[in-house]
Motif scaffolding. Structure first.
Motif, mmCIF file in Angstrom:
data_model
loop_
_atom_site.group_PDB
_atom_site.id
_atom_site.type_symbol
_atom_site.label_atom_id
_atom_site.label_comp_id
_atom_site.label_asym_id
_atom_site.label_seq_id
_atom_site.Cartn_x
_atom_site.Cartn_y
_atom_site.Cartn_z
ATOM 1 N N VAL A 46 -13.081 3.258 -12.381
ATOM 2 C CA VAL A 46 -13.999 2.561 -11.466
ATOM 3 C C VAL A 46 -14.228 1.128 -11.940
ATOM 4 C CG1 VAL A 46 -16.392 2.485 -10.694
ATOM 5 C CG2 VAL A 46 -15.120 4.629 -10.573
ATOM 6 N N ARG A 47 -14.375 0.931 -13.240
ATOM 7 C CA ARG A 47 -14.549 -0.429 -13.765
ATOM 8 C C ARG A 47 -13.304 -1.283 -13.483
ATOM 9 N NH1 ARG A 47 -18.802 -1.179 -17.334
ATOM 10 N NH2 ARG A 47 -19.994 0.722 -17.784
ATOM 11 N N ARG A 48 -12.132 -0.690 -13.616
ATOM 12 C CA ARG A 48 -10.896 -1.428 -13.337
ATOM 13 C C ARG A 48 -10.830 -1.846 -11.865
ATOM 14 N NH1 ARG A 48 -6.537 0.618 -11.057
ATOM 15 N NH2 ARG A 48 -6.957 2.774 -11.683
ATOM 16 N N ILE A 49 -11.138 -0.891 -10.978
ATOM 17 C CA ILE A 49 -11.093 -1.200 -9.543
ATOM 18 C C ILE A 49 -12.148 -2.246 -9.187
ATOM 19 C CG2 ILE A 49 -11.415 -0.242 -7.230
ATOM 20 C CD1 ILE A 49 -10.325 2.420 -8.315
ATOM 21 N N ARG A 50 -13.318 -2.126 -9.778
ATOM 22 C CA ARG A 50 -14.378 -3.117 -9.519
ATOM 23 C C ARG A 50 -13.908 -4.521 -9.912
ATOM 24 N NH1 ARG A 50 -19.839 -2.244 -12.723
ATOM 25 N NH2 ARG A 50 -18.451 -2.738 -14.463
ATOM 26 N N ALA A 51 -13.278 -4.623 -11.064
ATOM 27 C CA ALA A 51 -12.779 -5.929 -11.524
ATOM 28 C C ALA A 51 -11.681 -6.455 -10.606
ATOM 29 C CB ALA A 51 -12.258 -5.802 -12.957
ATOM 30 N N GLU A 52 -10.780 -5.574 -10.172
ATOM 31 C CA GLU A 52 -9.700 -5.979 -9.279
ATOM 32 C C GLU A 52 -10.258 -6.498 -7.954
ATOM 33 O OE1 GLU A 52 -7.363 -2.484 -8.908
ATOM 34 O OE2 GLU A 52 -6.412 -2.674 -10.879
ATOM 35 N N LEU A 66 -19.459 -17.550 4.121
ATOM 36 C CA LEU A 66 -19.074 -18.768 3.419
ATOM 37 C C LEU A 66 -19.012 -18.604 1.905
ATOM 38 C CD1 LEU A 66 -21.198 -21.350 5.463
ATOM 39 C CD2 LEU A 66 -18.798 -20.697 5.791
ATOM 40 N N HIS A 67 -19.775 -17.661 1.373
ATOM 41 C CA HIS A 67 -19.859 -17.551 -0.080
ATOM 42 C C HIS A 67 -19.835 -16.084 -0.523
ATOM 43 C CE1 HIS A 67 -23.818 -17.060 1.586
ATOM 44 N NE2 HIS A 67 -24.261 -16.537 0.471
ATOM 45 N N PRO A 68 -18.761 -15.359 -0.245
ATOM 46 C CA PRO A 68 -18.733 -13.935 -0.602
ATOM 47 C C PRO A 68 -18.721 -13.717 -2.121
ATOM 48 C CG PRO A 68 -16.567 -14.658 0.132
ATOM 49 C CD PRO A 68 -17.503 -15.790 0.384
ATOM 50 N N PHE A 69 -19.512 -12.769 -2.578
ATOM 51 C CA PHE A 69 -19.483 -12.365 -3.981
ATOM 52 C C PHE A 69 -20.090 -10.966 -4.086
ATOM 53 C CE2 PHE A 69 -23.522 -14.521 -3.309
ATOM 54 C CZ PHE A 69 -24.458 -13.726 -3.966
ATOM 55 N N PRO A 70 -19.696 -10.187 -5.099
ATOM 56 C CA PRO A 70 -20.232 -8.828 -5.248
ATOM 57 C C PRO A 70 -21.747 -8.848 -5.424
ATOM 58 C CG PRO A 70 -18.322 -9.160 -6.669
ATOM 59 C CD PRO A 70 -18.690 -10.513 -6.126
ATOM 60 N N GLY A 71 -22.444 -8.043 -4.633
ATOM 61 C CA GLY A 71 -23.900 -8.000 -4.693
ATOM 62 C C GLY A 71 -24.577 -9.054 -3.848
ATOM 63 N N MET A 72 -23.806 -9.716 -2.977
ATOM 64 C CA MET A 72 -24.365 -10.762 -2.117
ATOM 65 C C MET A 72 -25.341 -10.170 -1.095
ATOM 66 S SD MET A 72 -21.280 -11.549 0.598
ATOM 67 C CE MET A 72 -22.307 -12.759 1.449
ATOM 68 N N GLU A 73 -25.907 -11.051 -0.281
ATOM 69 C CA GLU A 73 -26.847 -10.609 0.756
ATOM 70 C C GLU A 73 -26.213 -9.480 1.567
ATOM 71 O OE1 GLU A 73 -26.609 -15.128 1.402
ATOM 72 O OE2 GLU A 73 -25.642 -13.708 0.028
ATOM 73 N N PHE A 74 -26.913 -8.368 1.644
ATOM 74 C CA PHE A 74 -26.323 -7.164 2.220
ATOM 75 C C PHE A 74 -25.939 -7.320 3.677
ATOM 76 C CE2 PHE A 74 -27.063 -3.166 4.610
ATOM 77 C CZ PHE A 74 -25.978 -2.452 4.135
ATOM 78 N N LEU A 75 -26.820 -7.863 4.489
ATOM 79 C CA LEU A 75 -26.554 -7.916 5.922
ATOM 80 C C LEU A 75 -25.337 -8.778 6.239
ATOM 81 C CD1 LEU A 75 -30.188 -8.216 7.335
ATOM 82 C CD2 LEU A 75 -28.777 -6.170 7.095
ATOM 83 N N LEU A 487 -23.949 -1.125 -8.551
ATOM 84 C CA LEU A 487 -22.764 -1.041 -9.402
ATOM 85 C C LEU A 487 -22.031 -2.377 -9.506
ATOM 86 C CD1 LEU A 487 -20.804 0.733 -11.080
ATOM 87 C CD2 LEU A 487 -19.526 1.108 -8.961
ATOM 88 N N VAL A 488 -21.809 -3.041 -8.369
ATOM 89 C CA VAL A 488 -20.951 -4.236 -8.403
ATOM 90 C C VAL A 488 -21.674 -5.470 -8.927
ATOM 91 C CG1 VAL A 488 -19.501 -3.386 -6.531
ATOM 92 C CG2 VAL A 488 -21.447 -4.897 -5.987
ATOM 93 N N ALA A 489 -23.000 -5.416 -8.993
ATOM 94 C CA ALA A 489 -23.762 -6.597 -9.426
ATOM 95 C C ALA A 489 -23.977 -6.638 -10.931
ATOM 96 C CB ALA A 489 -25.112 -6.636 -8.713
ATOM 97 N N SER A 490 -23.460 -5.644 -11.654
ATOM 98 C CA SER A 490 -23.675 -5.598 -13.104
ATOM 99 C C SER A 490 -22.413 -5.131 -13.812
ATOM 100 C CB SER A 490 -24.830 -4.645 -13.438
ATOM 101 O OG SER A 490 -24.858 -4.328 -14.809
#
Length: 540
Positions: A46-52, A66-75, A487-490
């Protein structure tokens, strides 16, 4: 004295020790130390897939994001989340218990509308004739009317001759909805908009805590009017339980407002049900679901929803809380397996900062504890507190009062990280926080999950259960989305962390001790099946 390492090797030895001592305080540390080889392998996958996916999916160009990132604004990020393998993996995970969700905000809004359109009792009115200019600023007011009161004048709430505040049957209002407003589809979109918060509202129109709370609060008033019919409510509960089971949830404690309990129209349309009848219907729905599962040979998928958390709103005068206390005690005595008991909460009427602080209710709450002793019953306190950005305000001080009152759990507890002594108390007394990550973010307590205080809470060893709060408003049905965001924010959190959160949700539920033991036994079996599936599908 601080030892300063003299060599590179000594430095790295001391560094590892320091990190280890720090991580040992975490809530999941004991599980990490004792986990099986299977769990370790699944966690690494799971950690490997998260990193990928952090390097691929989250760095791709996405339309309107415009600014996608893991743990971004949900909506904004929800559509991206649903494309990921991590989301697909977590959707299969056994989640344990759902401990923090509010009636009537737990089923898909379009489903609720479809159910309401079939009800002969549900009517709608508006304070002004609808036009393209005022449509999105005007809330529909829904209400199931008694048979004797069903006197619709006209068939449209958008016609030029509509008399303001005149009731029209919901199906007629939909059929005759002005074509300039979109016709029947426009009616549906208008109602759905009144039941939900969309990205432009959350991050633009209502971009402060106070503004978004007003919008959030308004969705509940619309949902209550649509769902306050016994036949519809029965199906409402049923669909909620089935959706929860499909999300891997095996046990539920649902919060319910006494005013909602008193406002349910009977199926014949001639009278409103008593609180006793509504609670009985809730229990019957659970029984039906369990019988259906038993016939299919999978009865262990759902342990039930045996605890209703009875709530009073924080806008009530302290003297009026005594009536709710006696009602709760009466229901507890008649349905001892259904009422868990919570008072002094605010979520249906507005932001914590704008309502009465818990200290205003100390006298009736102390009286409530006295009455429990007299009646020889136990109704644990499960208070909301700390759902605020304040520091040292009257609302923020609620965290002190709920702990002094002996709360077993704290709803949200967002501001608790400002209080090291309270964190210590929660850790030592094992007071669980019901954390609702997506709700906290959409309601503007934090800008994104990497900014959420949850990692600090977990690092301090405080038990936590993830919950969805008002999923029909935010679209985070079940708890898969909330688990994903955590999970993805940490980088520290892993699969074992999620397992710890699921275990804690069961351990700190209001089930009896033997029920918890059985629930944990069943969960562990499902957990190992889940881990094996990860290894089989995604392993090397």
């Amino acid at each position: 004295m601080v030892l300063i390492p003299g060599s590179k090797n000594e430095y790295f030895e001391e560094r590892d020790k320091l990190i280890g001592m720090d991580r040992a305080l975490r809530r999941d540390s004991s599980y990490i130390q004792s986990r099986s080889a299977l769990e370790k392998e699944a966690d690494e996958i799971v950690r490997r897939i998260r990193a990928e996916e952090a390097e691929s999916i989250w760095k791709e160009d996405h339309l309107d994001v415009l600014h996608p990132f893991p743990g971004m604004e949900f909506l904004t990020g929800k559509r991206i989340i649903e494309k990921t393998r991590i989301f697909k993996i977590i959707s299969q995970m056994p989640k344990g218990a759902l401990l923090h969700a509010h009636t009537p905000a737990v089923i898909e809004p379009r489903t609720l509308l479809q159910l309401a359109l079939k009800e002969p009792s549900i009517h709608v009115r508006v304070p002004i004739r609808l036009t393209p200019t005022n449509l999105w600023s005007t809330l529909p007011i829904f209400l199931p009317l008694l048979v004797e009161s069903r006197q619709s004048i006209g068939t449209s709430i958008s016609s030029s001759d509509y008399i303001p505040d005149t009731w029209v049957h919901i199906a007629k209002a939909r059929e005759s909805f002005d074509r300039a407003l979109g016709g029947p589809k426009g009616f549906d979109d208008w109602v759905i908009g009144a039941l939900t918060v969309n990205p432009s509202e959350a991050y633009g129109t209502y971009n402060t805590v106070t503004k978004i709370w007003k919008k959030f609060q308004s969705t509940f008033s619309v949902a209550v009017g649509l769902s306050s019919v016994s036949s519809l409510l029965h199906e409402y509960f049923r669909l909620f339980f089935i959706a929860s089971i499909n999300d891997g949830i095996s046990y539920i404690e649902l919060r319910i407002d006494p005013d909602f309990l008193k406002g349910i129209l009977g199926e014949d349309g001639k009278r409103y049900l008593t609180q006793r009848e509504v609670v009985f219907m809730f229990g019957e729905t659970i029984h039906e679901i369990k019988q259906e599962l038993k016939k299919e040979g999978c009865e262990d998928m759902f342990l039930g929803a045996r605890k209703l958390i009875y709530c009073s709103l924080k806008n009530v005068a302290p003297k009026d809380l005594y009536t709710a206390i006696e009602d709760c005690i009466s229901l507890k005595k008649e349905f001892p397996h259904l009422i868990a008991g919570e008072f002094s909460r605010y979520d249906l009427v507005g932001q914590e900062d704008e309502l009465r602080p818990t200290i205003d209710y100390i006298e009736p709450l102390l009286y409530f504890r006295k009455r429990q002793a007299e009646e020889q019953i136990e109704i644990p306190f499960l208070f909301h507190a700390g759902e605020t950005l304040g520091d040292g305000t009257a609302a923020e001080d609620n965290v002190y009062d709920v702990i002094l009152l002996g709360t077993k759990r704290i709803g949200h507890g967002f501001s608790l990280v400002k209080h090291p002594k309270l964190l210590q108390i929660c850790r030592e007394r094992k007071i669980l926080l019901e954390v609702c990550p997506i709700s906290n973010e959409v309601l503007r307590l934090t800008s994104s999950m990497p900014m959420h205080p949850l990692p600090s809470i977990l690092n301090n060893g405080v038990p936590v259960a993830l919950s969805c709060d008002g999923p029909s408003v935010f679209g985070n049905f079940g708890v898969t989305y909330d688990f994903y965001q955590v999970l993805v924010a940490s980088e520290t959190n892993g699969l074992t962390t999620l397992g710890t959160l699921a275990r804690d949700s069961i351990e700190f539920s209001m089930m009896q001790l033997e029920e918890k033991k059985e629930a944990l036994r069943v969960w562990e079996i499902k957990w190992n099946i889940f881990l094996q599936k990860i290894v089989n599908l995604y392993g090397p």
